[in-house]
Design a protein around this motif. Structure first.
Motif, PDB file in Angstrom:
ATOM      1  N   ALA A  76      -2.781  -1.166  -8.122  1.00  0.00           N
ATOM      2  CA  ALA A  76      -1.645  -0.109  -8.054  1.00  0.00           C
ATOM      3  C   ALA A  76      -1.821   0.422  -9.463  1.00  0.00           C
ATOM      4  O   ALA A  76      -1.691   1.774  -9.529  1.00  0.00           O
ATOM      5  N   VAL A 101       3.185  -0.024  -2.621  1.00  0.00           N
ATOM      6  CA  VAL A 101       2.489  -1.313  -2.471  1.00  0.00           C
ATOM      7  C   VAL A 101       3.425  -2.049  -1.390  1.00  0.00           C
ATOM      8  O   VAL A 101       4.614  -2.100  -1.711  1.00  0.00           O
ATOM      9  N   ALA A 121      -2.713  -6.950  -5.988  1.00  0.00           N
ATOM     10  CA  ALA A 121      -1.901  -5.436  -5.614  1.00  0.00           C
ATOM     11  C   ALA A 121      -1.467  -4.891  -7.069  1.00  0.00           C
ATOM     12  O   ALA A 121      -1.664  -3.632  -6.962  1.00  0.00           O
TER      13      ALA A 121
END
Length: 223
Positions: free
Chosen positions: A17, A29, A13
């Motif tokens: 991101a 997120v 993530a």
């Protein structure tokens, strides 16, 4: 464009991101089903990127709810990001209402291409946005005015892109924060005015973005 990234692998993530933010997207997120549910009740997203295997639920159920649950703010588009690669899983994801399905591991360039394709869906403008003498190339991430290249930061590019998707409309500071910045933005700072001032300066003369007193800002094409 504001994106919800639902991914329970914290390392993945973070990488995704960061890449999206470097491409001028605003990204929120979250790593759990419950966290995504909470955000979707209060925030409107352009795209939701949804992992299926979550610690507290199945992302496929959330994808279904995006089209049926009136308490959730439905994103314009949804993209499933998952390790489930069987044909049956893909069919189930698309039948549940997802607009696209991307299997992990994936190349970041492909994710970007799919997001651009989702943004163009239902929009006959394609990869090029033209308003007056300003052109934005979404594929190459470049901007120009009257043929002269504009050297914009990622945030300036994102802000100009949002204005060019809404030419002539009066956009409030809250609109801009909602779609160009993510949850890390402080709504009580002058961040919109600062970035907008820099963008106006780089766009040059004659002016294109005007302040509408008490209402917000408006992009008016130069004649």
């Amino acid at each position: 464009m504001r994106i919800l990234l639902l991914e329970d692998d914290a390392d993945l993530a973070e990488v995704v991101a960061l890449g999206l933010r470097n491409e001028s997207y605003a990204v929120d997120v979250v790593g759990t089903y419950a966290g995504a549910d909470e955000l979707l009740r209060t925030t409107t997203y352009d795209v939701a990127c949804v992992d299926l295997g979550l610690p507290d639920g199945d992302g496929l159920d959330l994808v279904r709810r995006l089209t049926t649950d009136g308490e959730l703010r439905r994103p314009r588009r949804s993209l499933i990001l998952t390790a489930r690669d069987a044909v049956g899983d893909r069919v189930a994801g698309l039948d549940a209402g997802a607009d696209d399905y991307l299997v992990k591991p994936f190349h970041f360039a492909e994710l970007m291409a799919r997001l651009r394709a989702l943004a163009r869906r239902g929009d006959d403008r394609g990869a090029l946005l033209n308003v007056g003498d300003v052109t934005l190339d979404l594929a190459t991430h470049t901007a120009s005015r009257s043929g002269t290249r504009l050297r914009l930061t990622a945030r300036e590019f994102s802000l100009l892109r949002y204005f060019m998707h809404h030419p002539g409309e009066v956009l409030s500071a809250e609109d801009l924060l909602e779609h160009v910045w993510d949850a890390n933005a402080d709504p009580f700072t002058a961040t919109v005015r600062v970035i907008l001032s820099r963008l106006r300066r780089k766009l040059g003369e004659p002016p294109l973005i005007f302040t509408i007193t008490g209402a917000g800002y408006q992009l008016r094409p130069s004649s």
